[in-house]
Design a protein around this motif. Sequence first.
Motif, PDB file in Angstrom:
ATOM      1  N   LEU A 319      27.381 127.131 -19.694  1.00  0.00           N
ATOM      2  CA  LEU A 319      27.107 127.029 -18.261  1.00  0.00           C
ATOM      3  C   LEU A 319      26.795 128.395 -17.657  1.00  0.00           C
ATOM      4  O   LEU A 319      25.895 128.520 -16.813  1.00  0.00           O
ATOM      5  N   ILE A 320      27.538 129.416 -18.050  1.00  0.00           N
ATOM      6  CA  ILE A 320      27.277 130.764 -17.538  1.00  0.00           C
ATOM      7  C   ILE A 320      25.853 131.185 -17.851  1.00  0.00           C
ATOM      8  O   ILE A 320      25.136 131.731 -16.998  1.00  0.00           O
ATOM      9  N   ASP A 321      25.409 130.910 -19.077  1.00  0.00           N
ATOM     10  CA  ASP A 321      24.059 131.307 -19.495  1.00  0.00           C
ATOM     11  C   ASP A 321      22.988 130.458 -18.805  1.00  0.00           C
ATOM     12  O   ASP A 321      22.014 130.983 -18.262  1.00  0.00           O
ATOM     13  N   GLU A 322      23.162 129.142 -18.845  1.00  0.00           N
ATOM     14  CA  GLU A 322      22.114 128.240 -18.360  1.00  0.00           C
ATOM     15  C   GLU A 322      21.970 128.270 -16.837  1.00  0.00           C
ATOM     16  O   GLU A 322      20.867 128.111 -16.314  1.00  0.00           O
ATOM     17  N   PHE A 323      23.078 128.476 -16.132  1.00  0.00           N
ATOM     18  CA  PHE A 323      23.031 128.467 -14.668  1.00  0.00           C
ATOM     19  C   PHE A 323      22.976 129.882 -14.090  1.00  0.00           C
ATOM     20  O   PHE A 323      23.042 130.058 -12.884  1.00  0.00           O
ATOM     21  N   ALA A 327      29.476 134.942 -11.295  1.00  0.00           N
ATOM     22  CA  ALA A 327      30.936 135.006 -11.357  1.00  0.00           C
ATOM     23  C   ALA A 327      31.511 133.639 -11.681  1.00  0.00           C
ATOM     24  O   ALA A 327      30.869 132.607 -11.458  1.00  0.00           O
ATOM     25  N   VAL A 328      32.726 133.663 -12.207  1.00  0.00           N
ATOM     26  CA  VAL A 328      33.498 132.439 -12.434  1.00  0.00           C
ATOM     27  C   VAL A 328      34.748 132.502 -11.572  1.00  0.00           C
ATOM     28  O   VAL A 328      35.484 133.500 -11.602  1.00  0.00           O
ATOM     29  N   VAL A 329      34.972 131.467 -10.765  1.00  0.00           N
ATOM     30  CA  VAL A 329      36.217 131.321 -10.013  1.00  0.00           C
ATOM     31  C   VAL A 329      37.058 130.281 -10.742  1.00  0.00           C
ATOM     32  O   VAL A 329      36.662 129.118 -10.858  1.00  0.00           O
ATOM     33  N   ASP A 330      38.186 130.721 -11.247  1.00  0.00           N
ATOM     34  CA  ASP A 330      39.080 129.863 -12.037  1.00  0.00           C
ATOM     35  C   ASP A 330      40.152 129.314 -11.105  1.00  0.00           C
ATOM     36  O   ASP A 330      41.068 130.023 -10.702  1.00  0.00           O
ATOM     37  N   MET A 331      40.018 128.038 -10.715  1.00  0.00           N
ATOM     38  CA  MET A 331      40.938 127.417  -9.763  1.00  0.00           C
ATOM     39  C   MET A 331      42.039 126.669 -10.526  1.00  0.00           C
ATOM     40  O   MET A 331      41.774 125.727 -11.258  1.00  0.00           O
ATOM     41  N   VAL A 346      40.552 133.177 -20.356  1.00  0.00           N
ATOM     42  CA  VAL A 346      39.295 132.919 -19.646  1.00  0.00           C
ATOM     43  C   VAL A 346      38.784 134.202 -19.012  1.00  0.00           C
ATOM     44  O   VAL A 346      37.588 134.504 -19.054  1.00  0.00           O
ATOM     45  N   SER A 347      39.685 134.978 -18.424  1.00  0.00           N
ATOM     46  CA  SER A 347      39.297 136.238 -17.799  1.00  0.00           C
ATOM     47  C   SER A 347      38.643 137.174 -18.814  1.00  0.00           C
ATOM     48  O   SER A 347      37.596 137.776 -18.550  1.00  0.00           O
ATOM     49  N   ARG A 348      39.255 137.306 -19.979  1.00  0.00           N
ATOM     50  CA  ARG A 348      38.677 138.176 -21.016  1.00  0.00           C
ATOM     51  C   ARG A 348      37.322 137.663 -21.482  1.00  0.00           C
ATOM     52  O   ARG A 348      36.381 138.437 -21.676  1.00  0.00           O
ATOM     53  N   PHE A 349      37.229 136.353 -21.649  1.00  0.00           N
ATOM     54  CA  PHE A 349      35.974 135.760 -22.111  1.00  0.00           C
ATOM     55  C   PHE A 349      34.850 136.008 -21.107  1.00  0.00           C
ATOM     56  O   PHE A 349      33.742 136.414 -21.467  1.00  0.00           O
ATOM     57  N   VAL A 350      35.137 135.780 -19.838  1.00  0.00           N
ATOM     58  CA  VAL A 350      34.116 135.887 -18.796  1.00  0.00           C
ATOM     59  C   VAL A 350      33.688 137.341 -18.597  1.00  0.00           C
ATOM     60  O   VAL A 350      32.493 137.646 -18.510  1.00  0.00           O
TER      61      VAL A 350
END
Length: 384
Positions: A319-323, A327-331, A346-350
């Motif tokens: 999703l990060i690549d295609e869209f 930023a990612v907001v992790d709720m 997730v933080s490290r991955f992003v």
Amino acid sequence: MEIRKELPEIFEEFAEGRKNAFLSAKKQKDKNLPLVGTYCTYVPVELPMAMNAAVVGLCSMSDETIPLAERDLPASLCPLIKSSYGFAKSDKCPFFYFSDLVVAESTCDGKKKMYELMSEFKPMHIMQLPNTQDEDGFALWKKEVIRFKEKLEDFFGVEITEDQIREAIKLRNEERRAALEIFDLMKMDPTPVMGYDLFKVVYGASFTFDRELAVKQMREVKDRILEEAEENSAKIGHKPRIIISGCPMGGATEKVARIIEETGGVVVAFENCTGIKNYYNLVDEDNPDVYEALAERYFKIGCSVMSPDTYRFQLLGELIDEFKADAVVDMTLQGCHTYNIETYEVSRFVTEEKGIAYYHVETDYSNADEGQLNTRLQALIEML
């Protein structure tokens, strides 16, 4: 926003989909047709669909019934679990009231123990999830899929044939395709619509019992948005592109998406159980073993209850690549231990692997933190 006035009337109708579905649930019962309630995307809905049952997600995303739930449950428990139980016990959820059978799943310890209490006043079937998505876990999960089918047959006194299951698989796959076509519109930059509006379309469609109608209506919305994409994209303009990940979004927690867009961002994708995750991957229609095909599709859902949670990171990375996310907001929800612990990974991955911004929001079902959320998310958008 101005753009909302220019979209088809059906766009707003989907926002009212859940309310309209309350009336549809009663009509379903007036016709003596079965209604199956669910709480989780792991439940293979094709099986009740195969016996012509309506399937609906049960109320679980409001603080309205939490005080009642806390008479029986610990106050420190995840609000989703307390809300689910409170709606069920108070009969304030028409879907739960009209459901003949509730199909739940052992996703976490809190849910699992809460379902024991719920089973005292509602017929329940619990699908036992494996803890790992490996070969042994898949063998267990396939048995659970077959056991669910047998439970439906025994409880409702019907026979579910493999041909019926294949037809249900085709229909549900088509519904997934229609939803993904809607979500894919947000790959445009600028986007032709705001993400929160688009979320309400797909979320509302999930409460339409007539699934063929839902497919038709979602595609009508998609076509209309495409017709006006150039004009609407020009009005929206380029905005910081945000992916929301983490716990299920809906009801009270929609405040996060709303605030992101009110402060200048646009949510281009929802990587959670009420977003793309619920529609990602199709059931293999060519597999002669329908139970294996169903088990395989649902087995590959990413969730923090799995260790390791391989499929969540796989989907989030795509999703990060295609869209083209900024930023990612992790709720996450207070008391949801698995998702809260997983924020570290997730933080490290992003930030390290995907090289974009990451922001963690821990919240609950009240509106007490809206002011704080507004300040913090606005700062994120301004930084981007």
